[in-house]
Write a protein that holds these residues in place. Structure first.
Motif, PDB file in Angstrom:
ATOM      1  N   UNK A 330       0.821  -1.210   0.000  1.00  0.00           N
ATOM      2  CA  UNK A 330       0.000   0.000   0.000  1.00  0.00           C
ATOM      3  C   UNK A 330       0.855   1.260   0.000  1.00  0.00           C
ATOM      4  N   UNK A 331       1.969   1.221   0.733  1.00  0.00           N
ATOM      5  CA  UNK A 331       2.814   2.411   0.857  1.00  0.00           C
ATOM      6  C   UNK A 331       3.815   2.562  -0.282  1.00  0.00           C
ATOM      7  N   UNK A 332       4.255   1.436  -0.849  1.00  0.00           N
ATOM      8  CA  UNK A 332       5.300   1.483  -1.872  1.00  0.00           C
ATOM      9  C   UNK A 332       4.808   0.825  -3.168  1.00  0.00           C
ATOM     10  N   UNK A 333       5.217  -0.418  -3.407  1.00  0.00           N
ATOM     11  CA  UNK A 333       4.755  -1.102  -4.626  1.00  0.00           C
ATOM     12  C   UNK A 333       4.843  -2.614  -4.432  1.00  0.00           C
ATOM     13  N   UNK A 334       4.342  -3.358  -5.410  1.00  0.00           N
ATOM     14  CA  UNK A 334       4.288  -4.819  -5.320  1.00  0.00           C
ATOM     15  C   UNK A 334       5.679  -5.430  -5.268  1.00  0.00           C
ATOM     16  N   UNK A 335       6.608  -4.892  -6.044  1.00  0.00           N
ATOM     17  CA  UNK A 335       7.953  -5.449  -6.095  1.00  0.00           C
ATOM     18  C   UNK A 335       8.619  -5.426  -4.718  1.00  0.00           C
ATOM     19  N   UNK A 336       8.554  -4.281  -4.049  1.00  0.00           N
ATOM     20  CA  UNK A 336       9.179  -4.172  -2.733  1.00  0.00           C
ATOM     21  C   UNK A 336       8.434  -5.019  -1.709  1.00  0.00           C
ATOM     22  N   UNK A 337       7.125  -5.132  -1.834  1.00  0.00           N
ATOM     23  CA  UNK A 337       6.347  -5.960  -0.919  1.00  0.00           C
ATOM     24  C   UNK A 337       6.737  -7.435  -1.042  1.00  0.00           C
ATOM     25  N   UNK A 338       6.967  -7.887  -2.274  1.00  0.00           N
ATOM     26  CA  UNK A 338       7.371  -9.276  -2.495  1.00  0.00           C
ATOM     27  C   UNK A 338       8.774  -9.536  -1.948  1.00  0.00           C
ATOM     28  N   UNK A 339       9.662  -8.548  -2.097  1.00  0.00           N
ATOM     29  CA  UNK A 339      11.019  -8.691  -1.561  1.00  0.00           C
ATOM     30  C   UNK A 339      10.970  -8.824  -0.043  1.00  0.00           C
ATOM     31  N   UNK A 340      10.203  -7.965   0.607  1.00  0.00           N
ATOM     32  CA  UNK A 340      10.086  -8.019   2.061  1.00  0.00           C
ATOM     33  C   UNK A 340       9.499  -9.348   2.511  1.00  0.00           C
ATOM     34  N   UNK A 341       8.493  -9.836   1.787  1.00  0.00           N
ATOM     35  CA  UNK A 341       7.879 -11.123   2.122  1.00  0.00           C
ATOM     36  C   UNK A 341       8.893 -12.253   2.002  1.00  0.00           C
ATOM     37  N   UNK A 342       9.729 -12.201   0.975  1.00  0.00           N
ATOM     38  CA  UNK A 342      10.772 -13.206   0.805  1.00  0.00           C
ATOM     39  C   UNK A 342      11.787 -13.182   1.932  1.00  0.00           C
ATOM     40  N   UNK A 343      12.161 -11.983   2.380  1.00  0.00           N
ATOM     41  CA  UNK A 343      13.112 -11.861   3.486  1.00  0.00           C
ATOM     42  C   UNK A 343      12.506 -12.379   4.791  1.00  0.00           C
ATOM     43  N   UNK A 344      11.209 -12.138   4.990  1.00  0.00           N
ATOM     44  CA  UNK A 344      10.526 -12.659   6.177  1.00  0.00           C
ATOM     45  C   UNK A 344      10.528 -14.183   6.149  1.00  0.00           C
ATOM     46  N   UNK A 345      10.277 -14.759   4.974  1.00  0.00           N
ATOM     47  CA  UNK A 345      10.286 -16.218   4.836  1.00  0.00           C
ATOM     48  C   UNK A 345      11.664 -16.780   5.175  1.00  0.00           C
TER      49      UNK A 345
END
Length: 472
Positions: A330-345
């Protein structure tokens, strides 16, 4: 920014005589006190905004700019050392004046430090800025000494670790939004006015002073329960006879030094042409990701140390991951959201490999940080940037876990050992200038991340070997 683990579990146990109904009444005081964790997290991370700003205003070399962290974290050592000496000679001051009064004193001193930023900017004095930071950090040190054990005893002792991790998560929330808000007030507003002075720090820090005084007033009128501990600090440094404590003191020094050094250099690192070449105003968003990772990890820690069943723990962790993904999207974009999700995983995978065993978690998390630092040193572009940002996730639960391992088995000497561990936060005052000096001498900021790498190598040792308790 790191928070301090409860001074002693024995003191918490002494409070467990109360009924479950009494503990329910502690919910409101706990909410009030946890506001402190948010505030000092916000203020601590503002240093990462000040470093590039004052470096530009006063035309400083990087090692000189890093003296901001030296002044700030040096106060932790000096004030904690003074408190330690006073405790072993005259008795614990907090036990005499009470937790509530100790918190109020800390808030007033911190507010005074924030106020000193105005004359520092007015007289264009870097030395006065450093003095203001020292006074500010002195107040926060008093808050650390008082608020952390108070949170520990505001409820059943068996869930004190969960409460501490939750409080630290709010601390990390402060460090997450500080780069965004502070960057806007100090960088963006000045850029739009094209003013290259230190005046941009006046209003933000006067605002912080007002908030701290308001919080002191709230604490004063709040009906906080007066809780006393039963532990006594004996004369003489008996605690240092425990080898795992001495090694733990070094480990806290290394951890805080490494964490603060990485955060302090991150904006300048992201600005490098071979990384992203972004401006300070743009880079501050990625600094928020670094500290935000620590926040997410600490929420994970609060869940992992709770009384939830295994399935429930993973369900809550999954919910946290989804909320994080949606927020970033919501704050940035899909690409950065997917990167963050990958790092959390990736973080969860390492956490599972550690099987939630404290020392294994410390060791494996430190190994992960070393691997990420190597990528940050050897790679370029977005890969290198995200590798350094991901370190925040693995820093998350290190401090309280190292602290708990270091005070294990100290018994009646736990309070004394805790005071010594607090002093080790001075690592945040020493390691950042060393990295800055390395970067200035070599002319290679990217290579300078070898310095915190050394710190995390020691943490690996402590997590797998040094933590072991030996009979004294």
């Amino acid at each position: 920014m790191p928070s301090i683990t409860p001074i002693t579990t024995e003191e918490a146990v002494s409070q467990s005589k109360e009924t479950p109904r009494d503990y329910k009444n502690y919910t409101s005081p706990l909410i009030v006190v946890t506001l402190l964790f948010f505030m000092w997290g916000f203020i601590t991370c503002m240093n990462d905004i000040l470093i590039p700003k004052l470096q530009e205003v006063f035309t400083l070399q990087l090692w000189q700019a890093m003296l901001i962290q030296t002044a700030f974290f040096g106060a932790y050592f000096i004030v904690s050392f003074f408190y330690f000496m006073l405790s072993i000679t005259k008795g614990d001051p907090i036990q005499k004046i009470g937790y509530k009064n100790g918190i109020i004193i800390g808030l007033i001193v911190a507010a005074l430090g924030c106020t000193l930023f105005y004359p520092a900017a007015e007289f264009h004095s870097y030395g006065l800025f450093l003095m203001a930071l020292f006074v500010l950090a002195s107040g926060i040190t008093v808050l650390q000494i008082t608020a952390n054990p108070y949170v520990a005893i505001l409820g059943p002792p068996e869930t004190s670790s969960s409460r501490m991790n939750l409080s630290q998560a709010l601390n990390s929330f402060g460090t997450t939004i500080a780069p965004i808000i502070g960057g806007y007030l100090i960088f963006d507003q000045v850029a739009s006015a094209q003013i290259d002075t230190a005046d941009s720090v006046k209003l933000p820090y006067l605002g912080l002073a007002a908030l701290l005084l308001l919080l002191a007033l709230l604490i004063k009128v709040a009906r906080l329960p007066r809780l006393e501990g039963s532990g006594k600090i004996e004369t003489g440094a008996v605690a240092v006879k425990h080898p795992h404590l001495v090694l733990g003191i070094i480990c806290i020094f290394m951890y805080v030094g490494g964490e603060v050094s990485i955060g302090s250099a991150l904006i300048n690192y992201i600005k490098l042409p071979q990384i992203t070449g972004l401006s300070e105003s743009e880079a501050k968003h990625y600094l928020a990701f670094y500290w935000g990772g620590a926040m997410i990890g600490r929420f994970f820690g609060a869940v992992a140390l709770s009384t939830l069943k295994r399935a429930g723990k993973f369900a809550v962790m999954a919910l946290i991951a989804v909320v994080t993904f949606v927020t970033v999207y919501a704050l940035y974009d899909l690409n950065q959201a997917l990167i963050i999700l990958g790092l959390i995983a990736l973080n969860v995978v390492v956490l599972m490999l550690a099987r939630f065993i404290p020392n294994r978690t410390v060791g494996l998390f430190a190994m992960a940080v070393i691997a990420l630092l190597l990528i940050g040193v050897l790679a370029e572009g977005s890969l290198a940037m995200w590798a350094i940002i991901a370190i925040g996730l693995f820093n998350s639960i290190m401090f309280p876990t190292i602290f708990d391992l270091a005070i294990k088995g100290l018994g009646r000497h736990t309070s004394q050992g805790s005071s010594l561990l607090v002093m080790a936060i001075v690592g945040g005052a020493i390691v950042p200038p060393l990295q800055g000096l390395f970067a200035d001498v070599t002319g290679d900021l990217q290579l300078s991340f070898i310095i915190p790498m050394i710190c995390y190598a020691y943490i690996v040792y402590y997590g797998f070997v040094g933590y072991r308790v030996k009979e004294v």
